[in-house]
Design a protein around this motif. Structure first.
Motif, mmCIF file in Angstrom:
data_model
loop_
_atom_site.group_PDB
_atom_site.id
_atom_site.type_symbol
_atom_site.label_atom_id
_atom_site.label_comp_id
_atom_site.label_asym_id
_atom_site.label_seq_id
_atom_site.Cartn_x
_atom_site.Cartn_y
_atom_site.Cartn_z
ATOM 1 N N ASP A 168 0.787 -1.127 0.025
ATOM 2 C CA ASP A 168 0.068 -0.022 0.263
ATOM 3 C C ASP A 168 0.851 1.369 -0.041
ATOM 4 O O ASP A 168 1.335 1.507 1.040
ATOM 5 N N LEU A 169 0.793 2.092 -1.209
ATOM 6 C CA LEU A 169 1.678 3.136 -1.273
ATOM 7 C C LEU A 169 1.176 4.205 -0.110
ATOM 8 O O LEU A 169 2.116 5.012 0.194
ATOM 9 N N ALA A 170 0.165 4.334 -0.025
ATOM 10 C CA ALA A 170 -0.243 5.440 1.045
ATOM 11 C C ALA A 170 0.386 5.193 2.423
ATOM 12 O O ALA A 170 0.658 6.250 3.236
ATOM 13 N N ALA A 171 0.398 3.993 2.688
ATOM 14 C CA ALA A 171 1.034 3.510 4.052
ATOM 15 C C ALA A 171 2.503 3.788 3.908
ATOM 16 O O ALA A 171 3.041 4.220 4.944
ATOM 17 N N GLY A 172 3.109 3.620 2.988
ATOM 18 C CA GLY A 172 4.663 3.923 2.649
ATOM 19 C C GLY A 172 4.632 5.474 2.703
ATOM 20 O O GLY A 172 5.554 5.703 3.487
ATOM 21 N N PHE A 173 3.829 6.181 2.030
ATOM 22 C CA PHE A 173 4.150 7.512 2.138
ATOM 23 C C PHE A 173 3.790 8.109 3.362
ATOM 24 O O PHE A 173 4.520 8.930 4.010
ATOM 25 N N ARG A 174 2.845 7.647 4.238
ATOM 26 C CA ARG A 174 2.478 8.428 5.690
ATOM 27 C C ARG A 174 3.146 7.887 6.752
ATOM 28 O O ARG A 174 3.634 8.580 7.747
ATOM 29 N N TYR A 175 3.763 6.581 6.677
ATOM 30 C CA TYR A 175 4.247 5.997 7.719
ATOM 31 C C TYR A 175 5.759 5.608 7.579
ATOM 32 O O TYR A 175 6.397 4.783 8.274
ATOM 33 N N ASN A 176 6.161 5.678 6.179
ATOM 34 C CA ASN A 176 7.496 5.253 5.935
ATOM 35 C C ASN A 176 7.803 3.966 6.067
ATOM 36 O O ASN A 176 9.008 3.482 6.283
ATOM 37 N N ILE A 177 6.862 3.179 5.886
ATOM 38 C CA ILE A 177 6.891 1.655 5.828
ATOM 39 C C ILE A 177 7.337 1.140 4.264
ATOM 40 O O ILE A 177 7.065 1.671 3.314
#
Length: 460
Positions: A192-201
């Motif tokens: 999930d790119l939104a999770a990567g963007f918001r939480y640096n996962i």
């Protein structure tokens, strides 16, 4: 704090309506009665773990802190409340000035918990604390359920990495929170790119069956992917014939092929066949990734298979059968009758600031609770492993003073405990390793350690 950091649409200015109406009507009545300013202590806990679970995982704490900071009633929200006649003008005036000014203590994110653990404690006036019930519970119940499922899956996977890939199986905003919780619970990456963007996962992803079907044949599809993404990409090999696909994949990418993904069939059998074939073709370093409706039980069943990583979707984002942690938010203490003064950081009658009266629900049907402002500590055995969760309302025993679990999160309305998500992830790994070995068992059983109540308390 940008609302995007909460996983909210950019046009949502506040978390204040992430609440139930009765919280506002209680506030209205308490203002009229003159009790809204009475000092109060609310606690978040669960009476029991989901059936068969050995421990719970605290997740969502960071999101709770963001939500509390963004709990504001702006002009649009106040207009809505007025037009719908939900509260009166006195209450609207109070809400217009609302800023949480109390204290919040809690188990740090990533820590494990058990029945009766005071996972979070919210202290302040009744009015300012009661409004936070729904938003706190909605975050902690969802995120802790996902983190608990993720933790069980991580235990089953051992050293093999797990990929979170459940975005298409849940609400688009829940998907971001689920990816965050899965990372806390032990997952290595998310799709999930939104999770990567918001939480640096860390994020991963290559191709689906549609990409193979787009091309005239599998060879053309693999060639296109390798040309674009490099030889270390992951090729999906079960669109047609797995054996033929593996041969074609190695022919095109060579022995430097990064990985192949298997998404269907008898994964145990197919993985063994694919590993043998890859080795025979000289691709001894090529990894095998398996997906296809995995849960902790399926992952455990593949422990002996030559699998290098697992991708999990539906079962993860639905809590592997338990989509909520069943936490509740209960008033456990309040100022003595008629005493509604004092600072937000009160310590109770022993501390001399505001005398507190323990209060508790005593209804039948298993929904009782224990009154009093609580501390919690974890007692260790002679080998350094957890042997009991100890919860009490009086002085903390000297032998448990350095084993207390609650930390200060908000002081006087200001957040004091922000931390990187990796800190919560590392904390969970350490907390899980500190539990008895039976915590990793997937068979049904009781909590791995008991909850003991000091000073005559009893479980509920």
């Amino acid at each position: 704090m940008n609302v995007a950091d909460l996983g909210l649409p950019v046009d949502v200015p506040s978390t204040a309506l992430f609440t139930d109406q009765y919280e506002l009507t209680m506030l209205r009545a308490a203002l009229k009665a003159g009790t809204a300013g009475r000092r109060s202590v609310f606690e978040v806990f669960t009476r029991r773990l989901p059936d068969g679970r050995r421990y719970g995982v605290v997740a969502g704490t960071g999101r709770v802190l963001d939500a509390v900071e963004n709990f504001r009633f702006d002009a649009d929200l106040l207009r809505f409340l007025r037009e719908k006649d939900i509260v009166d003008e006195e209450t609207l005036d109070w809400l217009a000035r609302y800023r949480f000014s109390g204290d919040i203590w809690g188990y740090p994110e990533g820590e494990v918990y058990f029945p009766g653990s005071p996972i979070m404690r919210v202290e302040g006036t009744f009015g300012e604390c009661v409004l936070l019930e729904t938003v706190i519970l909605s975050i902690l119940n969802h995120d802790s359920a996902i983190a608990a499922a993720a933790s069980r899956m991580a235990s089953a996977a051992g050293d093999r990495p797990l990929i979170e890939m459940g975005a298409r199986r849940t609400h688009e905003l829940a998907a971001v929170a689920a990816a965050r919780s899965a990372y806390v619970g032990g997952f290595a990456t998310t799709s999930d790119l939104a999770a990567g963007f918001r939480y640096n996962i860390p994020t991963v992803g290559t191709s689906a069956h549609a990409f193979t079907l787009l091309h005239d044949n599998e060879r053309d599809a693999f060639r296109a992917q390798v040309d674009a993404l490099g030889r270390d990409t992951t090729l999906l090999v079960d669109t047609y014939d797995v054996g033929e696909a593996v041969r074609t994949a190695v022919e095109i990418a060579g022995p430097e092929l990064g990985a192949v993904r298997i998404d269907s069939g008898d994964l145990l059998l197919v993985a063994h066949r694919v590993r043998q074939q890859l080795d025979e073709l000289g691709a001894t370093e090529t990894k095998i990734v398996v997906t296809s409706d995995l849960d902790e039980y399926a992952i455990a069943s593949l422990a002996a298979a030559p699998v290098d990583a697992y991708g999990v979707g539906t079962q993860l984002v639905t809590g592997s059968g338990h989509p909520t942690a069943s936490m509740v938010y209960k008033l456990v203490a309040r100022a003595e009758s008629g005493d509604s003064t004092g600072s937000a950081g009160f310590t109770g009658s022993a501390g001399g600031e505001v005398p507190l009266v323990p209060v508790a629900k005593k209804s039948s049907g298993g929904k009782t609770s224990i009154g009093g402002r609580k501390w919690a500590a974890r007692r260790l055995d002679a080998h350094g492993y957890a042997e009991a969760e100890v919860v009490g309302t009086g002085p903390v025993p000297a032998d448990l003073a350095d084993r207390q679990l609650l930390v200060e999160l908000v002081k006087g309305g200001e957040v004091v405990a922000r931390e990187p998500l990796d800190a919560a992830r590392d904390r969970h790994a350490a907390a899980r390793a500190n539990l008895p070995l039976s915590a990793t068992q997937l068979s049904r059983g009781e909590p791995v350690i008991p909850t003991e109540y000091a000073h005559g308390g009893s479980g509920s």
